[in-house]
Design an enzyme around this catalytic site. Structure first.
Site, PDB file in Angstrom:
ATOM      1  N   HIS A  75       0.814  -1.222   0.000  1.00 27.71           N
ATOM      2  CA  HIS A  75       0.000   0.000   0.000  1.00 27.71           C
ATOM      3  C   HIS A  75       0.846   1.271   0.000  1.00 27.71           C
ATOM      4  O   HIS A  75       0.322   2.373   0.051  1.00 27.71           O
ATOM      5  CB  HIS A  75      -0.928  -0.028   1.230  1.00 27.71           C
ATOM      6  CG  HIS A  75      -2.055   0.931   1.187  1.00 27.71           C
ATOM      7  ND1 HIS A  75      -2.186   1.979   2.089  1.00 27.71           N
ATOM      8  CD2 HIS A  75      -3.118   1.026   0.350  1.00 27.71           C
ATOM      9  CE1 HIS A  75      -3.281   2.658   1.817  1.00 27.71           C
ATOM     10  NE2 HIS A  75      -3.870   2.112   0.768  1.00 27.71           N
ATOM     11  N   LYS A  98       3.247   4.481  -1.114  1.00 30.95           N
ATOM     12  CA  LYS A  98       3.353   5.401  -2.241  1.00 30.95           C
ATOM     13  C   LYS A  98       4.651   6.194  -2.068  1.00 30.95           C
ATOM     14  O   LYS A  98       4.703   7.173  -1.323  1.00 30.95           O
ATOM     15  CB  LYS A  98       2.178   6.377  -2.307  1.00 30.95           C
ATOM     16  CG  LYS A  98       0.825   5.718  -2.612  1.00 30.95           C
ATOM     17  CD  LYS A  98       0.070   5.381  -1.365  1.00 30.95           C
ATOM     18  CE  LYS A  98      -1.310   4.842  -1.708  1.00 30.95           C
ATOM     19  NZ  LYS A  98      -1.999   4.283  -0.525  1.00 30.95           N
ATOM     20  N   ASP A 150      17.065   9.965  -8.318  1.00 30.30           N
ATOM     21  CA  ASP A 150      18.511  10.198  -8.232  1.00 30.30           C
ATOM     22  C   ASP A 150      19.047  10.101  -6.811  1.00 30.30           C
ATOM     23  O   ASP A 150      20.134  10.625  -6.518  1.00 30.30           O
ATOM     24  CB  ASP A 150      18.874  11.569  -8.829  1.00 30.30           C
ATOM     25  CG  ASP A 150      18.606  11.651 -10.321  1.00 30.30           C
ATOM     26  OD1 ASP A 150      18.615  10.583 -10.975  1.00 30.30           O
ATOM     27  OD2 ASP A 150      18.354  12.761 -10.830  1.00 30.30           O
ATOM     28  N   HIS A 174      -9.141  11.123   1.608  1.00 33.74           N
ATOM     29  CA  HIS A 174      -8.220  10.006   1.395  1.00 33.74           C
ATOM     30  C   HIS A 174      -6.903  10.212   2.129  1.00 33.74           C
ATOM     31  O   HIS A 174      -5.998   9.390   2.043  1.00 33.74           O
ATOM     32  CB  HIS A 174      -7.956   9.823  -0.114  1.00 33.74           C
ATOM     33  CG  HIS A 174      -7.309   8.533  -0.474  1.00 33.74           C
ATOM     34  ND1 HIS A 174      -5.968   8.419  -0.782  1.00 33.74           N
ATOM     35  CD2 HIS A 174      -7.812   7.272  -0.571  1.00 33.74           C
ATOM     36  CE1 HIS A 174      -5.680   7.163  -1.068  1.00 33.74           C
ATOM     37  NE2 HIS A 174      -6.782   6.445  -0.948  1.00 33.74           N
ATOM     38  N   LYS A 216      -3.851  10.810   5.027  1.00 37.66           N
ATOM     39  CA  LYS A 216      -3.305  10.093   6.180  1.00 37.66           C
ATOM     40  C   LYS A 216      -2.239  10.987   6.805  1.00 37.66           C
ATOM     41  O   LYS A 216      -1.038  10.746   6.681  1.00 37.66           O
ATOM     42  CB  LYS A 216      -2.685   8.749   5.781  1.00 37.66           C
ATOM     43  CG  LYS A 216      -3.603   7.830   4.942  1.00 37.66           C
ATOM     44  CD  LYS A 216      -3.373   7.984   3.482  1.00 37.66           C
ATOM     45  CE  LYS A 216      -4.051   6.943   2.617  1.00 37.66           C
ATOM     46  NZ  LYS A 216      -5.458   6.726   2.787  1.00 37.66           N
ATOM     47  N   ASP A 260       0.915  18.881  19.007  1.00 38.13           N
ATOM     48  CA  ASP A 260       1.521  20.090  19.545  1.00 38.13           C
ATOM     49  C   ASP A 260       2.062  20.963  18.410  1.00 38.13           C
ATOM     50  O   ASP A 260       1.403  21.107  17.386  1.00 38.13           O
ATOM     51  CB  ASP A 260       2.572  19.755  20.600  1.00 38.13           C
ATOM     52  CG  ASP A 260       1.936  19.145  21.854  1.00 38.13           C
ATOM     53  OD1 ASP A 260       0.722  19.350  22.068  1.00 38.13           O
ATOM     54  OD2 ASP A 260       2.643  18.458  22.608  1.00 38.13           O
TER      55      ASP A 260
END
Length: 407
Positions: free
Chosen positions: A127, A129, A134, A302, A304, A309
């Site tokens: 899952h 991404k 380079d 969608h 996450k 603080d």
């Protein structure tokens, strides 16, 4: 096949020390993310590593295809890893043209035993991404390569975030990504090669944190809980799929009860109705402790991301649900930087004010006892879920290299 306890003990654990000297640029939605990624691939000099759960053959997938093809034709080493479940319908010619140009195109498939024709470990998905160009510039977050991450897709366009990363933490991400996509004999060589010392690019400390089904089964959740235990002022979590384990729920409740302003931004217009249903089972339990819950109603959420603080933030692929916390392969960055935290807070605060409705506690009534019983049952269901998830098969996944002429 899982490692034996002896083998686990002999393997080095990934460093949890903060890496200083990094710069993080927040990228909101596909409008900010895709141009940066595609330009970086077009400007690559030597190598592109790309992992994604979803790659579709739509206008975004075609734009990525074009950038990867152009880079490979210039002699850049291009490695792509997609999840076989998340990217099931890529046309043969889409993949074949990349492979023929020299792209190393791999598909993650957990394989394993079957029961009545069904794979037993279908839920253990890749899952992540991640993009590393380079060995100097990286991207990580929740955005897949599909048209539903840009606003002109319509009401179902997703709200999401990613970050562009420069600095020494990129060396850690680069080594991890190479190990994920390279053949085993190359992986062994990687283990013997020391990390390059990249120049400092900013003032942010960072950790690169992953979740797998071997040595790092709870690392991402653990960093959330550490931050929540230390929280003194504010917590804001924006997460698409929210049904965490009992330890994380307990940390949220305890933070709110000691006076921390704890705010959750969850889906109000979900892409899957069961998502909202599952999260709402926890509402009463959290609201009673003083947690503030906001449902994002403009379009599907969608993202996450989270902050605690005025220093701690995280961005990545991991939801706070059983799939991400107990089954899937995930990756987040944890950031310690006041300027980034303030920027993320401003974006999330604007979201709460302009695009969310706040969930209010239900008044006590005739069904109060049933609601309390429901909350009690759900809470203890969560308490045991990680144990149940551990019973599912953990066979070594197959990462298949697509070869010329195979399509």
């Amino acid at each position: 096949m899982t490692a034996s306890p002896t083998a686990r003990a002999q393997r080095p654990r990934r460093s949890s020390r903060w890496v200083p000297g990094n710069h993080f640029e927040l990228l909101e939605n596909g409008e900010e993310f895709f141009p940066r990624v595609f330009d970086s691939i077009r400007n690559a000099r030597s190598e592109v590593l790309l992992e994604t759960f979803i790659l579709f053959d739509d206008k975004i997938g075609q734009a990525l295809h074009s950038a990867l093809l152009e880079a490979a034709q210039r002699g850049v080493q291009v490695h792509v890893l997609v999840d076989g479940f998340g990217s099931p319908d890529l046309p043969p010619e889409f993949i074949a043209s990349l492979v023929q140009a020299g792209v190393h195109f791999r598909v993650f498939d957990p394989g394993g035993r079957r029961l009545f024709g069904q794979r037993l470990n279908l839920l253990r998905r890749m899952h992540r991404k991640i993009v590393v160009v380079d060995g100097e510039l990286a991207f990580i977050g929740g955005i897949n390569y599909s048209a539903d991450h840009v606003a002109d897709f319509g009401p179902q366009a997703k709200q999401d975030w990613s970050v562009a990363v420069r600095g020494p933490i990129v060396a850690h991400m680069h080594r991890f990504a190479r190990r994920a996509v390279l053949p085993r004999h190359e992986q062994k060589r990687q283990r013997r090669t020391p990390l390059p010392e990249l120049p400092h690019a900013g003032g942010a400390d960072a950790l690169f944190v992953t979740r797998d089904n071997d040595l790092h089964t709870t690392d991402i959740e653990r960093h959330y809980r550490i931050a929540l235990r230390a929280a003194r002022e504010r917590v804001v979590i924006a997460n698409a799929y929210f049904f965490p384990g009992w330890r994380l729920v307990r940390a949220l409740r305890r933070a709110a009860r000691r006076g921390v302003q704890v705010s959750l931004i969850l889906q109000g217009e979900p892409d899957m109705p069961i998502v909202k249903t599952a999260a709402s089972l926890l509402y009463d339990h959290l609201l009673r402790a003083g947690v503030r819950i906001y449902e994002y109603c403009e379009r599907p959420l969608h993202g996450k991301v989270a902050l605690v603080d005025r220093q701690w933030s995280t961005v990545g692929s991991s939801n706070l649900d059983p799939l991400s916390l107990s089954l899937n392969l995930e990756a987040n960055v944890v950031i310690r930087d006041e300027a980034f935290n303030a920027l993320l807070y401003d974006r999330l605060q604007r979201l709460m004010q302009d695009s969310c409705k706040q969930v209010r506690p239900e008044p006590q009534g005739a069904f109060e006892g049933l609601r309390l019983l429901r909350g009690y049952c759900v809470y203890h269901l969560m308490r045991w879920f990680p144990t149940w998830a551990g019973w599912l098969p953990r066979h070594q996944p197959t990462i298949s290299l697509v070869r010329p002429g195979a399509q």
